[in-house]
Design a protein around this motif. Sequence first.
Motif, PDB file in Angstrom:
ATOM      1  N   ALA A  23      -7.888  -7.616   5.930  1.00 39.23           N
ATOM      2  CA  ALA A  23      -7.590  -7.191   4.566  1.00 39.23           C
ATOM      3  C   ALA A  23      -7.893  -8.335   3.604  1.00 39.23           C
ATOM      4  CB  ALA A  23      -6.132  -6.780   4.450  1.00 39.23           C
ATOM      5  N   GLU A  24      -8.203  -7.997   2.379  1.00 41.22           N
ATOM      6  CA  GLU A  24      -8.510  -9.008   1.377  1.00 41.22           C
ATOM      7  C   GLU A  24      -7.229  -9.677   0.925  1.00 41.22           C
ATOM      8  OE1 GLU A  24     -10.703  -6.998  -1.653  1.00 41.22           O
ATOM      9  OE2 GLU A  24     -12.268  -6.408  -0.271  1.00 41.22           O
ATOM     10  N   ARG A  25      -7.289 -10.977   0.708  1.00 46.76           N
ATOM     11  CA  ARG A  25      -6.106 -11.728   0.296  1.00 46.76           C
ATOM     12  C   ARG A  25      -5.718 -11.437  -1.144  1.00 46.76           C
ATOM     13  NH1 ARG A  25      -7.427 -17.731   2.567  1.00 46.76           N
ATOM     14  NH2 ARG A  25      -7.981 -17.079   4.663  1.00 46.76           N
ATOM     15  N   ILE A  26      -6.713 -11.245  -1.982  1.00 46.96           N
ATOM     16  CA  ILE A  26      -6.462 -10.970  -3.389  1.00 46.96           C
ATOM     17  C   ILE A  26      -6.598  -9.472  -3.609  1.00 46.96           C
ATOM     18  CG2 ILE A  26      -7.235 -11.401  -5.746  1.00 46.96           C
ATOM     19  CD1 ILE A  26      -8.360 -14.065  -4.751  1.00 46.96           C
ATOM     20  N   ARG A  27      -5.581  -8.869  -4.190  1.00 49.75           N
ATOM     21  CA  ARG A  27      -5.583  -7.432  -4.428  1.00 49.75           C
ATOM     22  C   ARG A  27      -6.518  -7.094  -5.589  1.00 49.75           C
ATOM     23  NH1 ARG A  27      -3.348  -4.229  -0.877  1.00 49.75           N
ATOM     24  NH2 ARG A  27      -2.454  -2.870  -2.430  1.00 49.75           N
ATOM     25  N   HIS A  28      -7.402  -6.131  -5.356  1.00 52.99           N
ATOM     26  CA  HIS A  28      -8.328  -5.667  -6.371  1.00 52.99           C
ATOM     27  C   HIS A  28      -8.063  -4.189  -6.636  1.00 52.99           C
ATOM     28  CE1 HIS A  28     -10.721  -9.317  -6.154  1.00 52.99           C
ATOM     29  NE2 HIS A  28     -10.688  -9.223  -4.842  1.00 52.99           N
ATOM     30  N   VAL A  30     -10.286  -1.841  -6.294  1.00 55.76           N
ATOM     31  CA  VAL A  30     -10.923  -1.187  -5.154  1.00 55.76           C
ATOM     32  C   VAL A  30     -11.219  -2.251  -4.117  1.00 55.76           C
ATOM     33  CG1 VAL A  30     -12.939   0.100  -4.377  1.00 55.76           C
ATOM     34  CG2 VAL A  30     -11.979   0.564  -6.616  1.00 55.76           C
ATOM     35  N   SER A  31     -10.786  -2.017  -2.906  1.00 58.58           N
ATOM     36  CA  SER A  31     -11.020  -2.961  -1.830  1.00 58.58           C
ATOM     37  C   SER A  31     -12.332  -2.628  -1.127  1.00 58.58           C
ATOM     38  CB  SER A  31      -9.831  -2.897  -0.862  1.00 58.58           C
ATOM     39  OG  SER A  31     -10.217  -2.873   0.451  1.00 58.58           O
ATOM     40  N   PHE A  32     -13.042  -3.659  -0.686  1.00 60.45           N
ATOM     41  CA  PHE A  32     -14.290  -3.461   0.052  1.00 60.45           C
ATOM     42  C   PHE A  32     -14.030  -2.638   1.305  1.00 60.45           C
ATOM     43  CE2 PHE A  32     -16.873  -4.913   3.662  1.00 60.45           C
ATOM     44  CZ  PHE A  32     -18.120  -4.495   3.249  1.00 60.45           C
ATOM     45  N   LYS A  33     -12.997  -3.015   2.036  1.00 63.82           N
ATOM     46  CA  LYS A  33     -12.689  -2.365   3.300  1.00 63.82           C
ATOM     47  C   LYS A  33     -12.405  -0.875   3.104  1.00 63.82           C
ATOM     48  CE  LYS A  33      -9.401  -2.637   7.119  1.00 63.82           C
ATOM     49  NZ  LYS A  33      -8.263  -3.384   7.658  1.00 63.82           N
ATOM     50  N   SER A  34     -11.538  -0.536   2.184  1.00 65.27           N
ATOM     51  CA  SER A  34     -11.168   0.874   2.019  1.00 65.27           C
ATOM     52  C   SER A  34     -12.324   1.692   1.442  1.00 65.27           C
ATOM     53  CB  SER A  34      -9.926   1.002   1.144  1.00 65.27           C
ATOM     54  OG  SER A  34     -10.194   0.541  -0.156  1.00 65.27           O
ATOM     55  N   SER A  35     -13.108   1.121   0.544  1.00 60.73           N
ATOM     56  CA  SER A  35     -14.218   1.885  -0.024  1.00 60.73           C
ATOM     57  C   SER A  35     -15.292   2.158   1.027  1.00 60.73           C
ATOM     58  CB  SER A  35     -14.818   1.162  -1.225  1.00 60.73           C
ATOM     59  OG  SER A  35     -15.432  -0.045  -0.827  1.00 60.73           O
ATOM     60  N   GLN A  36     -15.567   1.181   1.875  1.00 59.95           N
ATOM     61  CA  GLN A  36     -16.585   1.383   2.902  1.00 59.95           C
ATOM     62  C   GLN A  36     -16.094   2.310   4.005  1.00 59.95           C
ATOM     63  OE1 GLN A  36     -19.830   0.338   2.575  1.00 59.95           O
ATOM     64  NE2 GLN A  36     -18.991  -0.098   0.563  1.00 59.95           N
ATOM     65  N   ILE A  37     -14.814   2.226   4.339  1.00 59.41           N
ATOM     66  CA  ILE A  37     -14.272   3.153   5.338  1.00 59.41           C
ATOM     67  C   ILE A  37     -14.357   4.578   4.818  1.00 59.41           C
ATOM     68  CG2 ILE A  37     -12.124   3.909   6.438  1.00 59.41           C
ATOM     69  CD1 ILE A  37     -11.484   0.983   6.966  1.00 59.41           C
TER      70      ILE A  37
END
Length: 159
Positions: A23-28, A30-37
Amino acid sequence: MSLQQPVREAAKQLVGVLEKFPAERIRHIVSFKSSQIGRFKRVAGLSGTDGWNESKKASIDEIKDIISRTSAPLGLQKDLLKKMQAAIPEDNLSEQSIKEQIRALNTLMSNKYKTYYDVGDKLYKPAGRPNYYQRILDEVQGKQKETFFSAFRTVVFGK
């Protein structure tokens, strides 16, 4: 076996690798992980998305539909509308491109290039300011909050 079956299987493998991605340390927003999943679950034909609230967010398909069936949605100018349509990504994925993405994610997760191009303490702890990078990491990780006066002291005196 159809042409789409190898692409679906490769997308399922990519979703598996993405779920292991940290998981990304800094909350955004949209997260890269969730968008790509979410993107590759759609390609793989899997149901559900990773933590997305589908009732609140429009999918790419819904956005494409809104843009294509209206001449000027929400009062947008036609030239802006054309730019938006050109910017919407088209998923023309092949099995080979997904395999390359799986390989790249595995390389990132194993820190291959960090260990291959290992830098010494000269770069991590420069002689002028040996605590510079450690202060940045502490701030990002939330370990030590720097006050206004300590930041001012650092800027003025360089310590």
